[in-house]
Structures are given as structure tokens and as C-alpha cells.
Design an enzyme around this catalytic site. Structure first.
Site, PDB file in Angstrom:
ATOM      1  N   GLY A 132       0.863  -1.333   0.079  1.00 56.50           N
ATOM      2  CA  GLY A 132      -0.015   0.058   0.120  1.00 56.50           C
ATOM      3  C   GLY A 132       0.821   1.190   0.000  1.00 56.50           C
ATOM      4  O   GLY A 132       1.768   1.290  -0.841  1.00 56.50           O
ATOM      5  N   SER A 154       1.763  -3.043  -6.714  1.00 55.21           N
ATOM      6  CA  SER A 154       1.305  -3.003  -8.263  1.00 55.21           C
ATOM      7  C   SER A 154       1.083  -1.481  -8.778  1.00 55.21           C
ATOM      8  O   SER A 154       0.822  -1.334  -9.944  1.00 55.21           O
ATOM      9  CB  SER A 154       0.275  -4.117  -8.665  1.00 55.21           C
ATOM     10  N   SER A 155       1.209  -0.689  -7.739  1.00 56.41           N
ATOM     11  CA  SER A 155       0.703   0.643  -7.941  1.00 56.41           C
ATOM     12  C   SER A 155       1.997   1.768  -8.096  1.00 56.41           C
ATOM     13  O   SER A 155       2.748   1.824  -7.221  1.00 56.41           O
ATOM     14  CB  SER A 155      -0.210   1.112  -6.889  1.00 56.41           C
ATOM     15  N   GLN A 158       1.705   4.345  -5.460  1.00 54.71           N
ATOM     16  CA  GLN A 158       2.084   4.155  -4.262  1.00 54.71           C
ATOM     17  C   GLN A 158       3.699   3.888  -4.068  1.00 54.71           C
ATOM     18  O   GLN A 158       4.197   4.406  -3.087  1.00 54.71           O
ATOM     19  CB  GLN A 158       1.483   2.682  -3.792  1.00 54.71           C
ATOM     20  N   CYS A 326     -17.288   4.337   3.601  1.00 56.65           N
ATOM     21  CA  CYS A 326     -17.012   4.600   4.899  1.00 56.65           C
ATOM     22  C   CYS A 326     -18.351   4.051   5.893  1.00 56.65           C
ATOM     23  O   CYS A 326     -17.780   3.535   7.143  1.00 56.65           O
ATOM     24  CB  CYS A 326     -16.562   5.904   5.630  1.00 56.65           C
TER      25      CYS A 326
END
Length: 351
Positions: A132, A154-155, A158, A326
Site C-alpha cells: 500500500g 503493483s501501484s 504508491q 466509510c
């Protein structure tokens, strides 16, 4: 509820036309339906249901439908995430020791708990899978200066964020790899491996844990955190035709929710050393705090949404998607005082 009525309900929610309390009540109705669907009259039936899923997962690919994950969740603007989360940018539950605990304090308390339960010591090599925004790696590297942390994501966004924080904090003991965990390979072996809220998007835990075990040193340990139900395990698919809730956040096929005991049936290559459960109230409160942060900064939040959408209507829909996200998390993990859906921590050693 007919399909047309369900579509109208979702449209009205995303346009902000339904009050929060009514949305929360609608969520609780769906949660009760899930429990009625899942709980069986006898323990024999309950166990059979769990084992049927265990056996079916062992015949699946490691992960499926990953390309269908909603980018709204995993590629959200960094400016927005900084508003929503605490100072450690932890995108999962905090640990609230009492009513006065702040979001920042809860993030730190949970990260400290991870380090304690994973038995982190200075000088170790640590792999953080699905890292993350780097909450675990950055916190651990700052606390244990002689440890070497490797994060896998994979970002690109990030990875860039974590590397920027390393420069800001003058951390030289963190590296970030851009990779898909299902295809990632390395010759390196690690003292400790973290998998925090990774398995939720996996299917064949047997293949996943086998792969992870190959990256562990002989005396290495694997720490896993995942969301769970205390008894039930199921693919995140609608309970019935009227279920608007289940696939609103996570598209069909992208999420499997395990029971607290489920990973105990996947000990071919690792064996459990310890297990803990944490009341769902911790995660419920984190979602409530994220919602408060958004509402306190609603003007800035709206501007961010406008900057990434083509129309005012799309911006409003995206804003309300995050608010409903949320509320969904707060109600799910807070249901029945946090004693249905919760978190579990497991510590595994290599076989």
C-alpha cells in the site's frame, strides 16, 4: 426490490439525496440478511459449508478478477488519501485502546502491535507484500534502523509516495518493488514477511502460502492480518436479487471473505505459531474517523473530486461513493458490537 428500484436507490445515494442514517439502516438490513443466509441450524451443516469453500478454493487460481477491482479504491488521489487517513497513511484498521484514542494514535498502536506480534528485531530482512502506501515498511524502518524493509506493490503512485517519504524521513533501509504478487519471484530470503489485508483478494490460499514460504528463511516468520467473520466464509456475491450492498464497493469475484479459522486449513507449507482476533470495533471506528476527516474537509474534498472528474455530477457521485464506503465499513465491523465481522492476526513458521 426490482432492478429498476435498486438502480434508483444507488443513484439517489450517490447524488446525496438519502440521509446518512437511512443509508446506515439499509446497510444493517443487508448485513442481517447475510447472517440469516450464512448461519446454519446445526454445526454439521456449518462445518460442511466452510469445508466446501476450502476445497473449492484449492482448485482455483491464486487470484481471479483482479483486473475488475475498482480503481476508485486503489488509485485514489494522494491529496484525498492525506485528508482521509492519519499521519501514517495506514489504509487499514487502527487499534483503539480507549475512547480518547485519536486516529493517529490508533495507527501507531496497531503498527506497534504488528511489530510485536511479528517478532521484529533489529538487523532482520523484512518483506511487506501488498505494501500500500508503506505504513508498515516506513514505520518499521524508522523504528528498527538496522532492518532492511522491501515493499511490493503493483501501484506506481504508491511506489512514488513511499520513495518520496523515504527521502523526507532520510530512510535508507527501505526499497519498493513494482510487481504483481501472483507473478513476483525473487531469490532473496527474508527473516520476516508481512501480508496485511492481502488475502482478501486472493482465492487459492494454498498456492499463495506455498509461494510465500519459498521466500522465508528456515527460521523465518510470516505475519498475516485479514478481515474475517467469526464463523462464516464466503465469496462476496449478492445474497439475493435485492442486495444492493455486496458489490457496491467490491465488484463480483474480486473479494473472498474468510472465517477466522479458515487459514488453518491451508498449512501445507507453513504452520501456525499463534493466532489473535481483534474486535470489529477497531475497524469500525477507523471508518468513522475517516468519514469525519472527509466531512471536516468537505470543501477541499469536493475540489479534489472535481479535479479528477469531467462533470459536477460525477464529482458528487465520487464524493458520495467514498462517504458510503466509510459507512459500509463502519456498519459491517460495528455490527453486534464488533462480534460478527472482525480482524484476525496469524503468525506462521515455515515447515
Amino acid at each position: 426490490m426490482q432492478l429498476k428500484a435498486k438502480e434508483e436507490l444507488l443513484r439517489n445515494m450517490e447524488l446525496g439525496l438519502i440521509p446518512d442514517q437511512e443509508i446506515r439502516q439499509l446497510i444493517r438490513v443487508e448485513l442481517e440478511k447475510r447472517l440469516q443466509w450464512g448461519y446454519k441450524e446445526t454445526h454439521e451443516e456449518q462445518l460442511s459449508q466452510l469445508l466446501d469453500l476450502v476445497h473449492s478454493l484449492k482448485g482455483m487460481k491464486m487470484a481471479t478478477e483482479m483486473e475488475n477491482l475498482d480503481l476508485k479504491l486503489y488509485e485514489a488521489p494522494m491529496e484525498f488519501l492525506k485528508i482521509q487517513h492519519g499521519s501514517n497513511m495506514k489504509q487499514s484498521a487502527g487499534y483503539y485502546t480507549d475512547e480518547s484514542t485519536t486516529l493517529d494514535e490508533a495507527e501507531i498502536a496497531m503498527l506497534d502491535l504488528y511489530m510485536e506480534r511479528a517478532q521484529i528485531k533489529d538487523g532482520q530482512s523484512v518483506l511487506d507484500l501488498g505494501c500500500g502506501l508503506g505504513a508498515v515498511a516506513l514505520f518499521g524502518a524508522n523504528k528498527f534502523k538496522k532492518c532492511q524493509f522491501t515493499g511490493v506493490t503493483s501501484s506506481v503512485e504508491q511506489k512514488d509516495y513511499i520513495e518520496g517519504k523515504c527521502k523526507e524521513l532520510k530512510l535508507t533501509n527501505v526499497k519498493v518493488l513494482l510487481a504483481d504478487i501472483t507473478t513476483y519471484e525473487t531469490e532473496e530470503r527474508f527473516d520476516r514477511i508481512f501480508a496485511v489485508e492481502l488475502i482478501e483478494h486472493m482465492k487459492n490460499y494454498q498456492l499463495l502460502l506455498k509461494k510465500i514460504s519459498e521466500w522465508m528463511k528456515d527460521d523465518g516468520l510470516l505475519f498475516v492480518e485479514h478481515v474475517c467473520h467469526k464463523t462464516l466464509a464466503y465469496h462476496y456475491e449478492p445474497v439475493d436479487a435485492e442486495d444492493w450492498y455486496t458489490n457496491y464497493i467490491f465488484p463480483a469475484g474480486t473479494l473472498t471473505l474468510s472465517s477466522a479459522s479458515m487459514l488453518l486449513y491451508f498449512q501445507d507449507d507453513v504452520s501456525v505459531v499463534n493466532q489473535w482476533t481483534l474486535s470489529g470495533k477497531h475497524y469500525s471506528r477507523s471508518h468513522e474517523e475517516w468519514l469525519k476527516n472527509m466531512d471536516k474537509n468537505i470543501v477541499e474534498f469536493k475540489e479534489i473530486m472535481r479535479s479528477i472528474t469531467k462533470t459536477e455530477k460525477e464529482a458528487i457521485k465520487l464524493l458520495n461513493f467514498w462517504r458510503i464506503f466509510c459507512m459500509c465499513g463502519a456498519e459491517l465491523f460495528g455490527y453486534k458490537n464488533g462480534e460478527e465481522w472482525m480482524l484476525t492476526h496469524l503468525l506462521f513458521k515455515k515447515k
